[in-house]
Design an enzyme around this catalytic site. Structure first.
Site, PDB file in Angstrom:
ATOM      1  N   GLY A  92      -0.241  20.663 -41.916  1.00  7.78           N
ATOM      2  CA  GLY A  92       0.533  20.189 -43.071  1.00  7.78           C
ATOM      3  C   GLY A  92       1.233  18.874 -42.755  1.00  7.78           C
ATOM      4  O   GLY A  92       1.242  17.945 -43.573  1.00  7.78           O
ATOM      5  N   LEU A 126      -1.328  23.549 -35.297  1.00  5.06           N
ATOM      6  CA  LEU A 126      -2.052  22.290 -35.100  1.00  5.06           C
ATOM      7  C   LEU A 126      -1.486  21.161 -35.964  1.00  5.06           C
ATOM      8  O   LEU A 126      -2.085  20.101 -36.099  1.00  5.06           O
ATOM      9  CB  LEU A 126      -3.545  22.500 -35.435  1.00  5.06           C
ATOM     10  CG  LEU A 126      -4.279  23.543 -34.585  1.00  5.06           C
ATOM     11  CD1 LEU A 126      -5.669  23.823 -35.151  1.00  5.06           C
ATOM     12  CD2 LEU A 126      -4.401  23.081 -33.129  1.00  5.06           C
ATOM     13  N   ASP A 164       7.147  17.394 -36.911  1.00  7.66           N
ATOM     14  CA  ASP A 164       5.890  16.915 -36.323  1.00  7.66           C
ATOM     15  C   ASP A 164       5.348  15.657 -37.016  1.00  7.66           C
ATOM     16  O   ASP A 164       4.401  15.040 -36.530  1.00  7.66           O
ATOM     17  CB  ASP A 164       4.800  18.003 -36.426  1.00  7.66           C
ATOM     18  CG  ASP A 164       4.975  19.094 -35.385  1.00  7.66           C
ATOM     19  OD1 ASP A 164       5.711  18.868 -34.402  1.00  7.66           O
ATOM     20  OD2 ASP A 164       4.358  20.165 -35.551  1.00  7.66           O
ATOM     21  N   LYS A 167      -3.029  17.985 -33.973  1.00 10.50           N
ATOM     22  CA  LYS A 167      -2.510  17.787 -32.602  1.00 10.50           C
ATOM     23  C   LYS A 167      -2.560  19.100 -31.825  1.00 10.50           C
ATOM     24  O   LYS A 167      -2.595  20.185 -32.415  1.00 10.50           O
ATOM     25  CB  LYS A 167      -1.066  17.254 -32.614  1.00 10.50           C
ATOM     26  CG  LYS A 167      -0.006  18.170 -33.265  1.00 10.50           C
ATOM     27  CD  LYS A 167       0.594  19.225 -32.345  1.00 10.50           C
ATOM     28  CE  LYS A 167       1.430  20.243 -33.084  1.00 10.50           C
ATOM     29  NZ  LYS A 167       1.765  21.441 -32.396  1.00 10.50           N
ATOM     30  N   VAL A 184      -5.072  26.410 -41.325  1.00  7.74           N
ATOM     31  CA  VAL A 184      -3.690  26.434 -41.829  1.00  7.74           C
ATOM     32  C   VAL A 184      -2.863  27.461 -41.043  1.00  7.74           C
ATOM     33  O   VAL A 184      -3.397  28.485 -40.611  1.00  7.74           O
ATOM     34  CB  VAL A 184      -3.700  26.753 -43.348  1.00  7.74           C
ATOM     35  CG1 VAL A 184      -2.295  26.890 -43.904  1.00  7.74           C
ATOM     36  CG2 VAL A 184      -4.446  25.646 -44.096  1.00  7.74           C
TER      37      VAL A 184
HETATM   38  P1  ATP Z   1       2.964  23.166 -37.064  1.00  5.34           P
HETATM   39  O1  ATP Z   1       1.968  23.070 -35.959  1.00  5.34           O
HETATM   40  O2  ATP Z   1       3.544  21.808 -37.483  1.00  5.34           O
HETATM   41  O3  ATP Z   1       4.002  24.233 -36.875  1.00  5.34           O
HETATM   42  P2  ATP Z   1       1.078  24.701 -38.543  1.00  5.34           P
HETATM   43  O4  ATP Z   1      -0.260  24.108 -38.172  1.00  5.34           O
HETATM   44  O5  ATP Z   1       1.479  25.902 -37.785  1.00  5.34           O
HETATM   45  O6  ATP Z   1       2.172  23.578 -38.400  1.00  5.34           O
HETATM   46  P3  ATP Z   1       0.570  24.293 -41.330  1.00  5.34           P
HETATM   47  O7  ATP Z   1      -0.918  24.357 -41.383  1.00  5.34           O
HETATM   48  O8  ATP Z   1       1.199  22.973 -41.420  1.00  5.34           O
HETATM   49  O9  ATP Z   1       1.115  25.068 -40.050  1.00  5.34           O
HETATM   50  O10 ATP Z   1       1.102  25.269 -42.472  1.00  5.34           O
HETATM   51  C1  ATP Z   1       2.406  25.787 -42.460  1.00  5.34           C
HETATM   52  C2  ATP Z   1       2.819  26.080 -43.889  1.00  5.34           C
HETATM   53  O11 ATP Z   1       2.960  24.848 -44.586  1.00  5.34           O
HETATM   54  C3  ATP Z   1       1.854  26.915 -44.674  1.00  5.34           C
HETATM   55  O12 ATP Z   1       2.519  28.088 -45.035  1.00  5.34           O
HETATM   56  C4  ATP Z   1       1.479  26.097 -45.884  1.00  5.34           C
HETATM   57  O13 ATP Z   1       1.599  26.871 -47.069  1.00  5.34           O
HETATM   58  C5  ATP Z   1       2.486  24.970 -45.932  1.00  5.34           C
HETATM   59  N1  ATP Z   1       1.891  23.659 -46.262  1.00  5.34           N
HETATM   60  C6  ATP Z   1       2.524  22.686 -46.913  1.00  5.34           C
HETATM   61  N2  ATP Z   1       1.745  21.598 -47.050  1.00  5.34           N
HETATM   62  C7  ATP Z   1       0.574  21.876 -46.454  1.00  5.34           C
HETATM   63  C8  ATP Z   1      -0.620  21.134 -46.251  1.00  5.34           C
HETATM   64  N3  ATP Z   1      -0.774  19.890 -46.699  1.00  5.34           N
HETATM   65  N4  ATP Z   1      -1.617  21.723 -45.552  1.00  5.34           N
HETATM   66  C9  ATP Z   1      -1.459  22.979 -45.067  1.00  5.34           C
HETATM   67  N5  ATP Z   1      -0.344  23.725 -45.248  1.00  5.34           N
HETATM   68  C10 ATP Z   1       0.673  23.189 -45.930  1.00  5.34           C
END
Ligand code: ATP
Length: 280
Positions: A100, A97, A134, A8, A93
């Site tokens: 997770g 976006l 989210d 997203k 990661v």
């Molecule tokens: P948001 O936009 O919801 O804040 P994000 O995109 O910033 O999320 P993620 O990619 O979800 O961040 O990763 C945040 C943390 O979650 C990472 O430190 C990772 O180790 C952990 N994590 C747990 N499960 C997952 C997954 N399935 N994929 C990626 N990261 C994960």
């Protein structure tokens, strides 16, 4: 069962106030984009929840959101069966976006089917919220207004299809840090209500003037590369450019794929994580 787990972006992100419990009340418009992970979920005779991924940065233990989702669904079903989950990771990661969260959402949806639970989407959204704010939106998808801590969702008429360029600089922004350092008295609040009205009327005049992300007031001074990417996107043909969530990914809207490719070529010389996708 293989589910596409979509990322997203935030078309707008406002923070209303800090709550006594330390969380924040937000008001934002969330938008699904075509970039997705592929999450394969299967029941197995071996006990326990096993996670694998083609990405070395995805945790394959209990901290994975997909693991937490599977545990909840097995508990609800009272099932002792094992679950194997493979995450083909395409979403950057720690990028803002919801990478997770969307994997978690895919597991809630897949196990609802595989375990024959037949829970309505609304119930899946309810039980997933404590795992991550989210996740309910990732289950719902499309275009939505999110309020409260981000889990009170109202579906909106779809945002028009737009070509999106994503650029993630090689930095990690901690979401709790961004919220903690936000000075609500000093930020310019985006007009979220005006955006909702425009989406309801499908009126795109001055649409970009309603877009804004108050968390940029924290991340941009700390990581000037975010402002540099926004500026360079505009210089390379973007109609609008903004940071998604708590960053650090910057997205830009482009007239078409060809225009995004021109900018993409420029950014690929500087950054590893550059993706062209579209709103869905
Ligand atoms: P948001 O936009 O919801 O804040 P994000 O995109 O910033 O999320 P993620 O990619 O979800 O961040 O990763 C945040 C943390 O979650 C990472 O430190 C990772 O180790 C952990 N994590 C747990 N499960 C997952 C997954 N399935 N994929 C990626 N990261 C994960």
């Amino acid at each position: 069962m293989t589910e596409k787990a979509y990322a997203k972006i935030n078309l707008t992100l406002d923070v209303i106030n800090r709550r006594p419990d330390g969380y924040h009340n937000v008001k934002m418009v969330m938008q699904t984009i075509g970039l997705c992970d592929e999450v394969t979920v299967e029941l197995s005779d071996e006990k326990g929840i096993a996670i694998t991924s083609d990405s070395p940065v995805v945790p394959c233990d209990e901290s994975n959101i997909a693991y937490k989702a599977a545990k909840i669904m097995l508990d609800i079903a009272g099932s002792h069966s094992g679950v194997r989950i493979h995450i083909a990771k395409r979403i950057p990661v720690c990028a803002g976006l919801a990478g997770g969260s969307t994997d978690g959402a895919a597991v809630f949806t897949a196990l609802n089917d595989l375990l024959g639970l037949k829970l309505p989407k609304s119930r899946l959204m309810e039980i997933s919220a404590p795992v991550g704010a989210d996740i309910p939106f990732c289950i719902m998808g499309g275009t939505a207004l999110a309020q409260g801590t981000g889990t009170e969702l109202s579906s909106l008429p779809s945002f028009r299809e737009n070509t999106v360029l994503l650029v993630k600089p090689p930095i990690n922004v901690s979401t709790p840090w961004a919220y903690k350092n936000l000075c609500l008295d000093e930020v310019i609040h985006p007009d979220v209500d005006a955006m909702v009205r425009k989406l309801e009327k499908q009126d795109y005049t001055d649409f970009y003037s309603c877009m804004g992300n108050v968390l940029e007031s924290v991340t941009v001074p700390a990581y000037p590369v975010i402002a540099d990417i926004k500026k360079a996107m505009l210089e390379h043909g973007a109609e609008f450019s903004m940071m998604s969530g708590s960053g650090p990914t910057v997205f830009g809207f482009f007239k078409d794929k060809a225009a995004a490719e021109v900018a993409g070529e420029y950014f690929r010389k500087k950054f590893d994580e550059v993706i062209i996708t579209k709103t869905v």
